[in-house]
Each structure stands twice: as C-alpha cells, then as structure tokens.
Design a protein around this motif. Structure first.
Motif, mmCIF file in Angstrom:
data_model
loop_
_atom_site.group_PDB
_atom_site.id
_atom_site.type_symbol
_atom_site.label_atom_id
_atom_site.label_comp_id
_atom_site.label_asym_id
_atom_site.label_seq_id
_atom_site.Cartn_x
_atom_site.Cartn_y
_atom_site.Cartn_z
ATOM 1 N N LYS A 570 0.884 -1.277 0.108
ATOM 2 C CA LYS A 570 -0.014 0.056 0.057
ATOM 3 C C LYS A 570 0.871 1.148 0.099
ATOM 4 N N LEU A 571 2.043 1.125 -0.499
ATOM 5 C CA LEU A 571 2.831 2.299 -0.933
ATOM 6 C C LEU A 571 2.486 2.818 -2.103
ATOM 7 N N TYR A 572 1.514 3.531 -2.327
ATOM 8 C CA TYR A 572 0.926 3.850 -3.485
ATOM 9 C C TYR A 572 1.870 4.977 -4.074
ATOM 10 N N ASP A 573 2.104 6.033 -3.418
ATOM 11 C CA ASP A 573 2.988 7.155 -3.947
ATOM 12 C C ASP A 573 4.219 6.849 -4.513
ATOM 13 N N GLU A 574 4.980 5.861 -3.668
ATOM 14 C CA GLU A 574 6.180 5.052 -4.088
ATOM 15 C C GLU A 574 6.163 4.449 -5.419
ATOM 16 N N ALA A 575 5.028 3.691 -5.552
ATOM 17 C CA ALA A 575 4.452 3.056 -6.827
ATOM 18 C C ALA A 575 4.605 3.820 -7.937
ATOM 19 N N LEU A 576 3.983 5.065 -7.843
ATOM 20 C CA LEU A 576 3.801 6.155 -8.852
ATOM 21 C C LEU A 576 5.239 6.801 -8.962
ATOM 22 N N GLN A 577 6.094 6.820 -8.148
ATOM 23 C CA GLN A 577 7.430 7.493 -8.355
ATOM 24 C C GLN A 577 8.003 6.261 -9.286
ATOM 25 N N VAL A 578 8.086 5.257 -8.867
ATOM 26 C CA VAL A 578 8.716 4.047 -9.838
ATOM 27 C C VAL A 578 8.312 3.940 -11.166
ATOM 28 N N TRP A 579 7.037 4.200 -11.293
ATOM 29 C CA TRP A 579 6.398 4.224 -12.507
ATOM 30 C C TRP A 579 6.827 5.337 -13.442
ATOM 31 N N LYS A 580 6.944 6.528 -12.754
ATOM 32 C CA LYS A 580 7.391 7.837 -13.390
ATOM 33 C C LYS A 580 8.956 7.386 -13.852
ATOM 34 N N HIS A 581 9.706 6.955 -12.910
ATOM 35 C CA HIS A 581 11.263 6.774 -13.235
ATOM 36 C C HIS A 581 11.181 5.751 -14.389
ATOM 37 N N MET A 582 10.551 4.733 -14.383
ATOM 38 C CA MET A 582 10.423 3.555 -15.322
ATOM 39 C C MET A 582 10.444 4.220 -16.924
ATOM 40 N N VAL A 583 9.379 5.210 -16.788
ATOM 41 C CA VAL A 583 9.060 5.716 -18.435
ATOM 42 C C VAL A 583 10.014 6.726 -18.502
ATOM 43 N N LYS A 584 10.615 7.383 -17.426
ATOM 44 C CA LYS A 584 11.736 8.291 -17.696
ATOM 45 C C LYS A 584 12.879 7.567 -18.235
ATOM 46 N N VAL A 585 13.107 6.474 -17.893
ATOM 47 C CA VAL A 585 14.369 5.826 -18.292
ATOM 48 C C VAL A 585 14.205 5.220 -19.688
ATOM 49 N N GLY A 586 13.171 5.223 -20.125
ATOM 50 C CA GLY A 586 13.028 4.452 -21.657
ATOM 51 C C GLY A 586 12.515 3.072 -21.358
ATOM 52 N N VAL A 587 11.859 2.565 -20.226
ATOM 53 C CA VAL A 587 11.600 1.009 -20.247
ATOM 54 C C VAL A 587 10.069 1.048 -20.595
ATOM 55 N N ALA A 588 9.734 0.691 -21.671
ATOM 56 C CA ALA A 588 8.488 0.729 -22.163
ATOM 57 C C ALA A 588 7.414 -0.211 -21.092
ATOM 58 N N PRO A 589 6.330 0.144 -20.520
ATOM 59 C CA PRO A 589 5.553 -1.080 -19.606
ATOM 60 C C PRO A 589 4.792 -1.872 -20.528
ATOM 61 N N ASN A 590 4.775 -2.908 -19.867
ATOM 62 C CA ASN A 590 4.143 -4.164 -20.407
ATOM 63 C C ASN A 590 2.789 -4.369 -19.896
ATOM 64 N N LEU A 591 1.956 -5.225 -20.111
ATOM 65 C CA LEU A 591 0.595 -5.421 -19.631
ATOM 66 C C LEU A 591 0.485 -5.634 -18.205
ATOM 67 N N TYR A 592 1.787 -6.348 -17.640
ATOM 68 C CA TYR A 592 1.901 -6.508 -16.049
ATOM 69 C C TYR A 592 2.046 -5.144 -15.418
ATOM 70 N N ALA A 593 2.819 -4.230 -15.857
ATOM 71 C CA ALA A 593 3.041 -3.191 -15.357
ATOM 72 C C ALA A 593 1.825 -2.127 -15.250
ATOM 73 N N TYR A 594 0.971 -2.146 -16.445
ATOM 74 C CA TYR A 594 -0.027 -1.345 -16.527
ATOM 75 C C TYR A 594 -1.080 -1.941 -15.673
ATOM 76 N N THR A 595 -1.395 -3.132 -15.485
ATOM 77 C CA THR A 595 -2.206 -3.922 -14.590
ATOM 78 C C THR A 595 -1.841 -3.602 -13.076
ATOM 79 N N ILE A 596 -0.646 -3.480 -12.600
ATOM 80 C CA ILE A 596 -0.302 -3.200 -11.333
ATOM 81 C C ILE A 596 -0.869 -1.993 -11.038
ATOM 82 N N MET A 597 -0.522 -0.861 -12.040
ATOM 83 C CA MET A 597 -0.703 0.648 -11.751
ATOM 84 C C MET A 597 -2.190 1.082 -11.502
#
Length: 766
Positions: A570-597
């Motif tokens: 339930k660390l939702y803010d931290e999860a959002l930060q990881v998501w943004k970092h992932m997009v920033k470094v150029g790692v394209a989200p997959n179906l699993y990542a979208y599902t988690i978000m």
C-alpha cells in the motif's frame, strides 16, 4: 641331422630340432645366445627360403599393442597361450588374450579385430591376404620347430641343412608362394579341389598348412580350411602317416572355426582328435574356452577351466585370462574379482607359478591389470544397461580396494563419463572424490560432466561444491563450468521465485557473488518476484537498489515486480514514483505493469485514472485481459467498493472478456462485504452454469452474508460445499520443504536482514 631337444612352452614339451637362427653369419651350432631386437608387423610377405624351396609363409597376427607383439617366424601355432621363445624384451604370447579387450566397446561380445589376433591372423590384410611377419633387425640364437627338417638361416632366409632339400620331394631352387597358394585354395571346397592345386608340389612343411588354415579362418572360408584338413588326413593314410595332422594343425583348425564363427564342427574336430590318438594340450582347451565365450556359453567355459587340471594339463596364464574373460561376458564383476583373489593367494603361496619357463611375476601383474580393466568394463556395462546399479558399483569398488587393486585416474574418469542417468549421481560423486583424494589432478571436462549430472539429479548444492573445488583446487573453471553452474542457480532461483522463498533467493545471490558469478537481470528479477509474492515490500526495495548498485540495468520485469510489492504494501505514492522513473529511463511498460498501476489507482478510488490507463493500453496495442479486470475488481473488494466492482464486471462485456473463477470469487467477496447477498447468490449460480468451480471461501461468503442480512436463498441450488483449495503460493516461515527440493543446506540461524546488502555496502556503512 641334429638330435632332438626338449623345448618347454607353457608347460608343454614339444620335440623339435635344436637349431640356431642367425643372420649375417654362418651356422654356428655352439651359438645359443639370444640377440633378439624387434619384429614388426606389416602387410608384406615374409620370405622364408630353403635351398630348393622358397616359402612365403603367412604367419602374422595382430599385435594387441606394438610393444606386446609376439611372432614365431613362420610358425604361429596358437597364440592364445603359446609363449615367446625369449622372455627378455617380449610381451609373452601366453598372455595375448589378456589384452584382447584393451579397446573393447561396452557389450558382451569381443571386438572381432582383437579376437582375430588370438589365432594369429591379421584383420588388416585384404581378402585372401594371409599377411606376413617382416624381420626388421638382427635375430640370433632362436630355436625353431620347423616340421621334421633341419634348417639354418642366412640373411633373414631359412635354409634347409645340406642333404634335406631332396627329401622334400621337389626340385632344387623351386619356390612356393604360400600367399598365392592360399589364393588358389580360396575357393576349394572338396578334397579334389585341394588335390588339384597341391598335386606335384611334394611334401610341404606342416607350418604351411597351419598358416593356410588360419588364413582361411580369418577370411571366413571355413569350407576351404576343412577341405585342406581332410586332404591332410587323406594324405596321412596314403603316406602311411608320413604327413599327418598333428596337435598344431588341430589347434589351427579350431582357431579357424573360432574366426569364422561357425561352431558346428567343434565337437567333430575334438572327436577326430580322440580317434587319431592326439591328446589335447592347454592351447586346445584355451581355444575351446574362447569358442564357448564367443557363443555366449561362459558358464561352460568356466567349467572347462576347472576340468583342465583334472585332465593332467597345466594351466597357463592365458587360461586364467580366458576365465576372467568369461566373467566379463557374464557381467559378473564380483566373480572376476573373487577369481583373481583366489589366484593371488595360490600364487603367493607358491601353488601356482612353478614353471620356470614362464615369467609368472610378469604374468601376475598383467592378470592383475586385466582384472581391474574387466571390473571397470563390467561397471560401465552396468551403468549403460541397468538402472539403480549404484549400490553394486560402490560395493565392487570397495571390494577392489580391499583386494589391493589400485585403479588409475583414467579408469575412474571413464566410469564418470558412463554416469549419465539421474540415479548415477551417487556413483559419480564417489568417483569424483576418489580422484581428488588419490590423484589430486582431475580433468576439467570430467568436473563439468559431474556438475551437469548433479544438476540433472537435482543435486544443485553438490554441483556448487564441485565448482568451489575448481576455484580452490583447480583446474581453473572455463566458460562451460560457468554456464553450467549459472544454469543450476537459475533453477534454484526459479524454484524460490515460484514459492515466494525470497530469503533463499537472497542467499543464492550472495553465494553467486561470493563465487565470482555475477548475477544477471534474470537472477535479480527472480528474487524481486519472490519478494513480491511474499509481500515483502521492504526487501524488494532493497534488492532493487542493490541491483542498480551492482551495475545491472533493471528491466520491465524488475519494475513490474517492484510495483507489485509496493502495491501490496500500500505504498501507492512510491509506486507512482517508480512508474515515472521507469517511463523516464525509457523502459516501456508491459501489460503486467499497466495492470499493477490500474490496481494501485483502484485502491485509491481514482477510477478516472484507471480509465485513462485502459485507454492508453488500447492505444499502444495492449488489450486488457481478464487479469487486468481481476486486479481492478480485487482492488475494489479489498477496499469495500462492491458497487464499483460490479460496474467493472459489467464493463468486461464491452471488451469481450469472459470472467473466470477469480473474477467471480473476488466479485462475490466485494458484494457480500457491501451487503448485497442476493446479487452475490445470483452470481454464484451464474458461475456454476458457466461450468466454473468456485472456492470454499466464495460459498461460505454467500451463506454467511445471506444469514447476516436475512436474504432468502435456496441453499440446495448452490450444491455441496466445495473442498478447500490449496494455495498455489505458500509463504513459509520454515524452509525445510524448499531445502529438500533444492538440495540446499538448512540454516539453523534466522535470516539476517544484512544479507540483503552486498559486502561492499556493509563495508561502506562501517
């Protein structure tokens, strides 16, 4: 003519003319000193000439090894047990059979090229080529048994003594090419055929006929050999016994039968010997034993071995080696070992080896080595043909040690290579330890094979121990070693990932780094997923940081596992930060990542963002699946949003997605928690109609909610109460089951959180 002298060979006494064999000098009857250099086998003719007679005697046979070659110039009677005429520098033809299986393939049959050498016939010569023995260097002082003629040698040719040429019944300076003669007799099938070829040639030495018979056996022309033999018998009657088959002719014929593998005539030959009053000698019995072995009648061969002394015939080393060969044919390693132990005791007590004409000390060593080879060949046969043979092999190895039979490193390594089945891992590990303890040095390829076998047998920790030996003791591991051990770590980490055993995953990563194996993204991701499944959010964060510190670039799987762990914590803010970092470094989200978000924003009640995520997925070509909607519905159920869960359930139809068991179970949980038992009841029946089997938890939730809120339902329509389903992932505090699965040692002390960090990190903290 010289007086006959007695010449013992293999406990037999042959009456032969005492002759001096000397090159480059005149005949000297007083010269008896042997100066034997070396005899070389090749495919050329051995020219043996007598005044009035030039013989090309076919008298070669395949040497078991070049250093073990024996030759009797022009007279190779039966090499299964005949002895070289000089002990010095010779292998001893009496032991030729001992090395028959030097390079034999695993199986019950003797290799044909080796068995051929037992009868003095070369397998290398072409069809009809009776082979030869070429004299390479000076040979002096050798007594020859050459028929009933007195002969001398000059310049490598054999000359009859003065006055003997005319006794041959042929013209002086006439020549007989035995090789050509053999080719002419090659198609002979009857007495008349032989008579037509040999008429007018006079009386030839019996060695010629012996060589011809052996050559026919080599070429599988037993009919020709039998026809020549019958011709000799007929000549015996015609000449009143002047020329008649002797024991050597009979032994050669038995050898030819063995070569041709046509054994129907064996009994007939033995009976004929008895009728002619020719007593079998030890060579005869040895040949018969070899024939029995070729026929798969090893027990009869051993019985014959026991009967030989009873017949008043002394056993030779070849007799013992043939008996050992019978044990090998029976795949009776224990029998062969017991046989040798009994022989050893008798030899040491002086009961065997009294014949001074045999170098029994040398022969004993060869029999000892032969026993070792047979033991290892039998063990290889066990490994190839039988399952669960490890117990017998380990017992035989122990018995061989007890008998004082020292096995070489090469033999041990051959056995290791024969270990290919999973159940062989115990044998392979024992052999590996023996090599390490006794020799120190070991082949790297053998170590790699053992590492591979340990992995196949799911003994990965044992494989790691061998890899550690390579690092500590040598030889230095190569790429194959590295790849094998890493593959084993992958299997262990995969097992830890599937079961959520994150602690062992961390320990495995530490062990890899400790042994100089750099974990890749696959290994890091396995531990991250294990942390996610175990809902170990803090551990997942630390592993992710350590992964980056070690220079490993996170993949989309790494980010997905970390997002999942944060969502479960339930660390939702931290999860959002990881998501943004992932997009920033150029790692394209997959179906699993979208599902988690989507699940993260669902838990926060931000359904507008959830809708945006679904639209974004569709825009980039990622269609949402039942897993995506299950994550959203599950988020609603955990946060008591039953109405929202039912709404997203209805939206599944818009995307043509059929609900599964998880969908109904989570939705029923959400509705019962939201005080809607009747709707939950209807959905339970709908799932049954669709052929789905819901869990016990969903059934109890419907019953409990109906009673709690006073809803009227027909319980009988729900069917019998389901059995409790086992969880696919069980997070355990005790790791005994995983230790058994992965063959890893148990640790008595609890997991230390410091193990998550690298050694460098700990040193920096200090």
């Amino acid at each position: 003519m010289q007086a006959l002298s007695t010449w013992p060979s293999n406990n037999e006494f042959w009456l032969v003319p005492k002759l001096d064999f000397q090159l480059g000098s005149s005949f000297n009857p007083t010269t008896t000193r042997l100066r034997r250099k070396r005899l070389v086998l090749d495919g050329s003719l051995c020219s043996i000439s007598i005044p009035g007679l030039f013989l090309h005697i076919a008298s070669d046979f395949r040497g078991i090894r070049s250093s073990r070659t024996s030759c009797f110039m022009g007279q190779n009677w039966d090499l299964t047990s005949s002895k070289l005429f000089s002990k010095r520098g010779s292998f001893g033809a009496s032991f030729a059979l001992t090395w028959v299986l030097e390079d034999q393939a695993i199986g019950n049959h003797i290799r044909k090229e080796n068995s051929a050498s037992l009868n003095g016939v070369s397998e290398e010569s072409e069809d009809g080529d009776f082979g030869s023995v070429q004299l390479e260097e000076e040979v002096r002082g050798v007594d020859l048994a050459f028929g009933n003629r007195d002969i001398d040698t000059v310049n490598g040719e054999i000359h009859e003594k003065e006055g003997c040429a005319n006794n041959l019944g042929i013209e002086k300076d006439a020549k007989v090419d035995v090789r050509a003669l053999g080719l002419r007799l090659h198609k002979a099938r009857t007495l008349d055929d032989v008579e037509e070829v040999l008429k007018g040639m006079g009386e030839l030495p019996l060695q010629v006929y012996s060589s011809l018979i052996r050559g026919f056996g080599k070429d599988k022309k037993l009919d020709s050999a039998m026809a020549l033999f019958e011709w000799l018998k007929k000549g015996s009657h015609d000449t009143n016994g002047a020329i008649r088959p002797n024991i050597f002719i009979y032994n050669s014929l038995l050898g030819a039968i063995k070569q041709a593998e046509k054994y129907v005539s064996v009994a007939e030959i033995i009976n004929d010997m008895a009728m002619e009053g020719i007593r079998p000698n030890v060579i005869t019995y040895n040949t018969l034993m070899g024939i029995y072995i070729e026929q798969g009648r090893e027990v009869e061969a051993l019985n014959l071995f026991e009967d030989i002394p009873k017949k008043g015939v002394s056993l030779t080393p070849a007799s013992y080696s043939t008996a050992l060969l019978a044990y090998q044919g029976l795949e009776d390693g224990f029998g062969a070992l017991n046989f040798f132990v009994e022989f050893k005791e008798k030899f040491q007590n002086g009961e065997i080896g009294k014949d001074v004409d045999e170098d029994w000390d040398n022969e004993f060593t060869k029999l000892e080595n032969f026993t070792i080879r047979i033991g290892h060949q039998v063990m290889r046969q066990w490994l190839v043909k039988r399952e669960n043979s490890g117990t017998n092999i380990l017992k035989l190895l122990a018995e061989m040690d007890k008998a004082g039979l020292q096995t070489s490193r090469a033999e041990h390594e051959r056995l290791v290579w024969a270990c290919t089945h999973e159940e062989h891992h115990v044998v392979a590990k024992e052999l590996y330890n023996r090599i390490r303890e006794r020799d120190g040095e070991i082949s790297l390829s053998v170590c790699n094979h053992v590492i591979w076998l340990m992995g196949k047998a799911k003994k990965w920790w044992s494989a790691l121990e061998i890899y550690e030996d390579l690092l500590d003791k040598g030889p230095k591991p190569n790429n194959m070693s590295y790849e094998l051990i890493v593959s084993h770590f992958n299997i262990l980490l995969t097992a830890a990932r599937k079961r959520g055993i994150w602690r062992w995953g961390v320990r495995l990563l530490n062990k890899m780094e400790e042994k100089g194996l750099k974990p890749g993204s696959r290994q890091w991701n396995a531990v991250l997923v294990a942390c996610s499944k175990a809902s170990e959010t803090s551990a997942a964060v630390q592993i992710f940081k350590r992964m980056i510190e070690q220079g490993e670039k996170p993949t989309v799987v790494s980010y997905g596992a970390l997002l999942s762990a944060l969502e479960k914590g339930k660390l939702y803010d931290e999860a959002l930060q990881v998501w943004k970092h992932m997009v920033k470094v150029g790692v394209a989200p997959n179906l699993y990542a979208y599902t988690i978000m989507a699940s993260v924003y669902t838990a926060q009640g931000k359904f507008n963002i959830v809708n945006s995520i679904i639209r974004e997925m569709i825009a980039i070509g990622l269609e949402p699946t039942v897993v995506t909607f299950n994550a959203i519905i599950s988020g609603c159920a955990k946060n008591d949003m039953g109405s929202a869960a039912y709404e997203w359930f209805q939206r599944m139809k818009e995307h043509s997605i059929s609900p599964n068991e998880v969908t109904y179970e989570m939705l029923i949980e959400a509705l019962t928690n939201d005080g809607k038992p009747k709707l939950a009841y209807d959905l339970y029946l709908r799932a049954q109609n669709e052929g789905l089997s819901l869990s016990l938890k969903a059934y109890d939730a419907v019953i409990h909610s109906s009673r709690l809120y006073g809803a009227t339902i027909d319980v009988s329509t729900l069917g019998p109460r389901p059995l409790e389903k086992k969880k696919k992932v069980q997070i355990r505090k005790h790791l005994s089951e995983f230790c058994n699965l992965a063959d890893v040692p148990r640790r008595s002390k609890p997991f230390d959180s410091k193990e998550i960090y690298t050694v460098n990190r700990e040193e920096n903290d200090k």
